[in-house]
Design an enzyme around this catalytic site. Structure first.
Site, PDB file in Angstrom:
ATOM      1  N   LYS A  74       0.796  -1.234   0.000  1.00  0.00           N
ATOM      2  CA  LYS A  74       0.000   0.000   0.000  1.00  0.00           C
ATOM      3  C   LYS A  74       0.832   1.289   0.000  1.00  0.00           C
ATOM      4  CE  LYS A  74      -4.435  -1.568   1.818  1.00  0.00           C
ATOM      5  NZ  LYS A  74      -5.463  -1.364   2.841  1.00  0.00           N
ATOM      6  N   ASP A 110     -10.310   2.949   1.111  1.00  0.00           N
ATOM      7  CA  ASP A 110     -10.600   2.532   2.492  1.00  0.00           C
ATOM      8  C   ASP A 110     -11.306   3.674   3.226  1.00  0.00           C
ATOM      9  OD1 ASP A 110      -9.543  -0.016   2.307  1.00  0.00           O
ATOM     10  OD2 ASP A 110      -7.560   0.568   3.021  1.00  0.00           O
ATOM     11  N   GLN A 249     -15.489   0.065   0.387  1.00  0.00           N
ATOM     12  CA  GLN A 249     -14.236   0.355  -0.322  1.00  0.00           C
ATOM     13  C   GLN A 249     -14.265  -0.303  -1.701  1.00  0.00           C
ATOM     14  OE1 GLN A 249     -11.466  -1.826  -1.097  1.00  0.00           O
ATOM     15  NE2 GLN A 249     -12.629  -3.574  -0.389  1.00  0.00           N
TER      16      GLN A 249
HETATM   17  P1  NAP Z   1      -0.865  -2.933   9.569  1.00  0.00           P
HETATM   18  O1  NAP Z   1      -0.381  -1.769   8.775  1.00  0.00           O
HETATM   19  O2  NAP Z   1      -0.054  -4.183   9.626  1.00  0.00           O
HETATM   20  O3  NAP Z   1      -1.096  -2.413  11.084  1.00  0.00           O
HETATM   21  C1  NAP Z   1      -1.522  -3.291  12.087  1.00  0.00           C
HETATM   22  C2  NAP Z   1      -1.669  -2.541  13.402  1.00  0.00           C
HETATM   23  O4  NAP Z   1      -2.200  -3.458  14.358  1.00  0.00           O
HETATM   24  C3  NAP Z   1      -0.350  -2.017  13.956  1.00  0.00           C
HETATM   25  O5  NAP Z   1      -0.578  -0.763  14.514  1.00  0.00           O
HETATM   26  C4  NAP Z   1       0.015  -3.063  15.020  1.00  0.00           C
HETATM   27  O6  NAP Z   1       0.698  -2.526  16.128  1.00  0.00           O
HETATM   28  C5  NAP Z   1      -1.345  -3.502  15.491  1.00  0.00           C
HETATM   29  N1  NAP Z   1      -1.281  -4.872  16.025  1.00  0.00           N
HETATM   30  C6  NAP Z   1      -0.910  -5.986  15.332  1.00  0.00           C
HETATM   31  N2  NAP Z   1      -0.967  -7.059  16.144  1.00  0.00           N
HETATM   32  C7  NAP Z   1      -1.352  -6.597  17.363  1.00  0.00           C
HETATM   33  C8  NAP Z   1      -1.568  -7.227  18.614  1.00  0.00           C
HETATM   34  N3  NAP Z   1      -1.405  -8.542  18.783  1.00  0.00           N
HETATM   35  N4  NAP Z   1      -1.970  -6.452  19.660  1.00  0.00           N
HETATM   36  C9  NAP Z   1      -2.125  -5.112  19.517  1.00  0.00           C
HETATM   37  N5  NAP Z   1      -1.933  -4.467  18.349  1.00  0.00           N
HETATM   38  C10 NAP Z   1      -1.553  -5.203  17.285  1.00  0.00           C
HETATM   39  O7  NAP Z   1      -2.309  -3.392   9.081  1.00  0.00           O
HETATM   40  P2  NAP Z   1      -3.448  -2.495   8.421  1.00  0.00           P
HETATM   41  O8  NAP Z   1      -3.339  -2.525   6.958  1.00  0.00           O
HETATM   42  O9  NAP Z   1      -3.481  -1.187   9.122  1.00  0.00           O
HETATM   43  O10 NAP Z   1      -4.757  -3.368   8.775  1.00  0.00           O
HETATM   44  C11 NAP Z   1      -5.224  -3.476  10.109  1.00  0.00           C
HETATM   45  C12 NAP Z   1      -6.494  -4.333  10.140  1.00  0.00           C
HETATM   46  O11 NAP Z   1      -7.523  -3.730   9.368  1.00  0.00           O
HETATM   47  C13 NAP Z   1      -6.307  -5.737   9.533  1.00  0.00           C
HETATM   48  O12 NAP Z   1      -6.965  -6.669  10.350  1.00  0.00           O
HETATM   49  C14 NAP Z   1      -6.981  -5.679   8.206  1.00  0.00           C
HETATM   50  O13 NAP Z   1      -7.512  -6.925   7.826  1.00  0.00           O
HETATM   51  C15 NAP Z   1      -8.095  -4.682   8.503  1.00  0.00           C
HETATM   52  N6  NAP Z   1      -8.567  -4.016   7.267  1.00  0.00           N
HETATM   53  C16 NAP Z   1      -9.848  -4.225   6.906  1.00  0.00           C
HETATM   54  C17 NAP Z   1     -10.335  -3.632   5.764  1.00  0.00           C
HETATM   55  C18 NAP Z   1     -11.773  -3.870   5.376  1.00  0.00           C
HETATM   56  O14 NAP Z   1     -12.124  -3.613   4.221  1.00  0.00           O
HETATM   57  N7  NAP Z   1     -12.612  -4.312   6.284  1.00  0.00           N
HETATM   58  C19 NAP Z   1      -9.513  -2.811   4.976  1.00  0.00           C
HETATM   59  C20 NAP Z   1      -8.183  -2.598   5.390  1.00  0.00           C
HETATM   60  C21 NAP Z   1      -7.727  -3.215   6.547  1.00  0.00           C
HETATM   61  P3  NAP Z   1       2.303  -2.348  16.155  1.00  0.00           P
HETATM   62  O15 NAP Z   1       2.574  -1.001  15.556  1.00  0.00           O
HETATM   63  O16 NAP Z   1       2.639  -2.439  17.596  1.00  0.00           O
HETATM   64  O17 NAP Z   1       2.892  -3.480  15.348  1.00  0.00           O
END
Ligand code: NAP
Length: 280
Positions: A74, A110, A249
């Protein structure tokens, strides 16, 4: 990955990510193309990071009409494009590639995926806490600012990342351990906690911490009823599933690529039926 693989010569669309895993995007977009009587097909293109630049070059050469972009591309894809929308620039991440006047551009739908389901819930937007500080959290902060949420903060396991995001958006950063210390009317989960195949039984919010919360928005959509949503509902709190974000989205992507609006209700039914079939 060869973008021409598994596709017909005309009207090619697809999704890139690594590892791609199972995506609902082909289901939604292939249904949409059929609904609109448009020629073309939408396929998964698993693309490892080292091949991202080559993928974009090939997508240009073959005039791929639209690409969905997911983790880990991304941010990495941005330097290979001819430009990004103001929205994608502010979020710092792109989830959609599209063509305008011969230029390959990036957008972030998004944001639309978050704004659309939240817009009818104005009363719950008095204050909001975003959990997580990745790309999805950044999209959430942009969307919540667009919706006029003045009392907005972020909380993340790694505090330095929360602080960097907070600086970019001019909002507060709440230490992870203190996330329940005050009441927030809206909680947004932008972490993968609750996701099937990972931390499915985990929740980013304690069961006894819903005092003052009137709405929970969970971005995780598989399963549809995450641990967080189950706990919030048990506490009498209204919830929005990540499936709504995924739906909106995707509808916004389809419109960017084709200029056509899909029927929201029927698209939701399609996704819900598929989630039921796959036991989500
Ligand atoms: P990302 O860039 O990898 O960020 C993940 C975030 O979650 C980071 O801030 C990380 O914290 C935190 N995290 C990961 N594991 C954790 C844990 N065990 N306990 C506490 N915090 C934790 O991912 P992203 O792209 O932002 O996506 C995040 C979520 O949104 C995903 O589950 C994804 O599937 C969902 N999403 C859904 C849609 C939809 O259309 N519904 C669209 C986009 C994303 P750290 O900084 O400490 O590592």
């Amino acid at each position: 990955m060869n973008p021409n693989q598994n596709t017909k010569p005309q009207g090619q669309y697809g999704i890139i990510g690594w590892p791609l895993g199972h995506s609902k995007s082909p289901l939604l977009h292939n249904w949409g193309l059929k609904e609109c009587g448009l020629p073309g097909v939408y396929v998964p293109w698993p693309t490892e990071p080292a091949k991202l630049k080559a993928f974009v070059a090939e997508a240009r050469a073959r005039k791929i009409r639209g690409v969905s972009v997911t983790i880990p591309h991304k941010q990495a894809v941005i330097p290979f494009l001819d430009g990004v929308t103001d929205r994608a620039k502010a979020v710092g991440a792109v989830n959609t590639l599209f063509w305008r006047e011969g230029r390959l551009l990036g957008d972030n739908t998004d944001v639309a995926g978050i704004v659309a389901p939240l817009a009818p819930h104005r009363e719950a937007l008095a204050s909001a806490l975003v959990l997580g500080a990745g790309g999805a959290a950044r999209a959430a902060c942009f969307a919540l600012k667009e919706l006029g949420v003045a009392d907005l903060a972020v909380s993340n396991r790694t505090q330095a990342k929360a602080e960097a995001l907070a600086r970019d958006f001019g909002i507060g950063a709440v230490p992870w351990e203190a996330r329940t210390a005050r009441a927030w009317t809206l909680i947004v989960n932008a972490t993968p906690l609750g996701l099937k195949g990972g931390d499915e039984d985990a929740s980013p919010w304690p069961q006894d911490g819903f005092g003052g919360v009137s709405l929970v928005f969970d971005m995780v959509y598989n399963p549809v009823r995450t641990r967080l949503i189950q706990d919030a509902q048990a506490a009498g709190v209204a919830c929005i599933s990540g499936l709504n974000m995924f739906l909106h989205q995707g509808l916004a992507q389809f419109e960017l690529w084709t200029g056509r609006k899909l029927d929201e209700k029927r698209a939701r039914q399609l996704l819900m039926a598929d989630m039921t079939l796959t036991g989500a």
